[in-house]
Scaffold this motif. Sequence first.
Motif, short mmCIF file in Angstrom:
data_model
loop_
_atom_site.label_atom_id
_atom_site.label_comp_id
_atom_site.label_asym_id
_atom_site.label_seq_id
_atom_site.Cartn_x
_atom_site.Cartn_y
_atom_site.Cartn_z
N GLU A 22 0.83 -1.21 0.00
CA GLU A 22 0.00 0.00 0.00
C GLU A 22 0.86 1.26 0.00
O GLU A 22 0.58 2.22 -0.73
CB GLU A 22 -0.92 0.00 1.22
N GLU A 80 2.50 1.73 -3.40
CA GLU A 80 1.51 2.25 -4.36
C GLU A 80 1.22 3.72 -4.10
O GLU A 80 1.05 4.50 -5.05
CB GLU A 80 0.22 1.43 -4.27
N GLU A 81 1.19 4.12 -2.82
CA GLU A 81 0.95 5.53 -2.49
C GLU A 81 2.10 6.40 -2.97
O GLU A 81 1.89 7.49 -3.52
CB GLU A 81 0.77 5.68 -0.97
N TYR A 120 1.84 6.70 -6.67
CA TYR A 120 0.73 7.61 -7.00
C TYR A 120 1.15 9.08 -6.82
O TYR A 120 0.90 9.92 -7.68
CB TYR A 120 -0.47 7.27 -6.12
N SER A 123 -8.15 12.98 -3.02
CA SER A 123 -7.33 11.95 -2.38
C SER A 123 -7.07 12.24 -0.91
O SER A 123 -6.38 11.48 -0.23
CB SER A 123 -6.00 11.81 -3.11
N ASP A 135 -7.34 8.29 -16.73
CA ASP A 135 -8.48 7.37 -16.58
C ASP A 135 -9.54 7.62 -17.65
O ASP A 135 -10.08 6.68 -18.26
CB ASP A 135 -9.11 7.53 -15.19
N LYS A 172 -8.69 -1.77 -14.96
CA LYS A 172 -8.66 -0.94 -13.75
C LYS A 172 -8.92 -1.86 -12.55
O LYS A 172 -9.99 -2.45 -12.43
CB LYS A 172 -9.75 0.14 -13.82
N LYS A 212 -9.95 -3.11 -8.87
CA LYS A 212 -10.98 -2.65 -7.96
C LYS A 212 -10.34 -1.82 -6.86
O LYS A 212 -9.39 -2.23 -6.20
CB LYS A 212 -11.71 -3.84 -7.35
N GLY A 213 -10.87 -0.60 -6.67
CA GLY A 213 -10.33 0.29 -5.65
C GLY A 213 -9.02 0.96 -6.04
O GLY A 213 -8.37 1.59 -5.20
N GLY A 214 -8.60 0.82 -7.29
CA GLY A 214 -7.33 1.40 -7.73
C GLY A 214 -7.37 2.92 -7.75
O GLY A 214 -8.40 3.53 -8.03
N LYS A 215 -6.24 3.54 -7.47
CA LYS A 215 -6.15 5.00 -7.46
C LYS A 215 -6.25 5.55 -8.88
O LYS A 215 -6.03 4.82 -9.86
CB LYS A 215 -4.82 5.43 -6.82
#
Length: 577
Positions: free
Chosen positions: A405, A408-409, A412, A439, A478, A547, A549-552
Motif C-alpha cells: 500500500e 503504491e501511495e 501515485y 485523495s 483514466d 482498472k 478494484k479500488g485502484g487509485k
Amino acid sequence: MAFDGIVVANLVHELKEQLLGGRIAKIAQPEADELLLTIKTPAGQRRLYLSASASLPLVYLTETNKTSPMTAPNFCMLLRKHIANGRIVEICQPKLERIIRFTIEHLDELGDLCRKDLVVEIMGKHSNIIFCTEEGAIIDSIKHVSAQMSSVREVLPGRPYFIPDTMEKEDPLSADFEVFSRALTAKPVPLAKAIYTSFTGVSPVTAEAVCSIAQVDSGLPASAFSEDVLRHVYNQFDIYFSGVREQKFSPAIYYEGKEPKEFSSLPLPQKGWERVEFDSISQVLETYYALKNTITRIRQKSTDLRHILQTALERNRKKYDLQMRQLKDTENRDKFKVYGELINTYGYNLEEGAKKLDALNYYNNEMVSIPLDSTKTAQENSQRYFEKYNKLKRTYEALSRLIQETREEITYLESIRTSLDIAMSEDDLGEIKEELISSGLMRRKYSKKKVKIKNTPLHFVSSDGYHMYVGKNNFQNDQLTFDFAVGNDWWFHAKQAPGSHVIVKTNGDELPDRTFEEAGRLAAYYSSMRGVEKVEIDYVEKKHVKKPKGGKPGFVVYYTNYSLVIDSDISGIQEIR
C-alpha cells in the motif's frame, strides 16, 4: 539566454527598416523601468517596447498595448516634453555592444531643429534607458546610478555619457587572425570562455556554437591547440560573424518538446532541439519570453501543491523505510517454527533444567543448537517458539500488505508530481488540485463562486495521420483509457515510471511502425523519464488494460504487452491546439 550583440544587431537592422523616419506619437511608461513608444511610419503605426528591468531587459516591436498609470512618471513627462512628435533619424549599435542608440530630431522651445539621443543599454542588472543631448551630456535616465552605486560610471543629469570599457574586449566584426589568436592564448581558460570573454557582444551560447561548428573541444584552453587548428576555429568564427556583417539573419526559437530552450539570430547547432523560424527577431523575443513567463508563472503557482506533495512523499518514504526494517526483523520466523518442531521431536529425553538442545535438523541434515528456557519444560519451550513464529508470521503478512500500500501511495504521489511538471496552464493546475482534494491531501476552501475547469488532453497527429492523445494528469489518464479509447486502440506508457497514458486511435487500421515510434516518444516525454536517451515503453491494445478494484486514479494493470526502447524527443510531432 543568448540576448547578445548578434541579437541586438538583428534588432537594429529590423528597427531601421520599420522605424526610420517615423514620428513618435505617444510615450508611455507602464512600469518604473519600461517605456512603450507609439511611432507613426509611412507603413502604419508601430509600438516599440523598451525595458530596463534588471531581471528581463528587452527591446522589441509589439502589437500589444499596456495600461499606463493615471499620472505619468517624471522621466516619461521629460521625454514627452522633448521628443513628443520627434522624428527618428538614426538607429545604431556601437560596435557589437548590447546598446541601441535612437537619434531623434525635434523642435526645441524656440522652434529650432535639434537632436537628442535615447540610449537603451541591455546589460542585465546594469540595464538602463538614458536620455542625452547630441553632445553626449545626460539629461536624465530611467534609473539613476550614483558614485556610491558604481565606481565605473555615474548616470545622473549633467554627467557625460560614455560606454564603460571595463573588459577591454575586441570587436568580433573586424578582428583578424592575429587579434583572435592573441586574445585567446592570453587566457588560460576553456576555449569557449576565452571567446566570449575576449570579444564584444558574444554570449556563451554563441561561443559554444562556434566551437561546435569548428568541431573542437570547447573545454580545452586555446594553448592546447596548434596554430592550424586555431586558424580553422578563426575561419569558422569569421564565417559565423559574416552573417552579422552582411545582415543575413535567421531569427528562430529552439524547442525541446513544448518548452522553449533558446533563441538566436544566427543558426545554432541543433542539440536535438526543434528549430522554429520567425519573420522577425521581435516576434522571437515576444514569443520566447511570453512562453518562458508562462512556464515560470505556472511553476510559481504550483509551489504550494509541490510542497504538499513533497511533504506527503517524505512521510510515505519514511514510513516505507521503517516498514522495510520491521519486515527484515521477521526474516527468522521460519527458524523458530523449525525449533519448535525439533523440540517436539527430540525433547522427550531432555534433562530437567537443560539450557539447550543439540539436534539434527532433518530439513537440511545439519546439527543445530536450540537455546532453551531452563525453567520451562520441553513442551513449554516448543510452545514458546511456535508462538514467536506465529507472531512474526502475522507481522510479516500485515507488513507485506502495508508495504504494498505504501509503495503504491508513493508511486501515485510521484505520478501527481509528474503531472505538475507537465502542467502548462492554470486549468492543468486546477485539475491536479481537485485530485489532491479528492485523495485527502488537501482541504477544499469554501468559495461562493464555483470554478469550472475546462481542460482537455493533449492532442497530436502522427506523421501517418493517426490521432494521438496524451493525459496531462491521472483524471485525464483514466478518462482517456476507460471512457475515450475503444478496444483496438493502442495504449502506451513509460515502463515502471510515473507518466501519462498515451492513446492512439486506430480506426480499425493496422498502425505503421512510425506511428508506434512517435507514440512511444510521447509516452517517454510526458513521463518522469523526459530527457533520458533510452526509455522503455510498454504498449498494448486498450482491451488488455484493466482498472483494479479500488485502484487509485491513473493506476492500471495489464498482463500481456509489447515493449520498445526509444528516446524522448518529440520535435517534429504535430500538435493540434
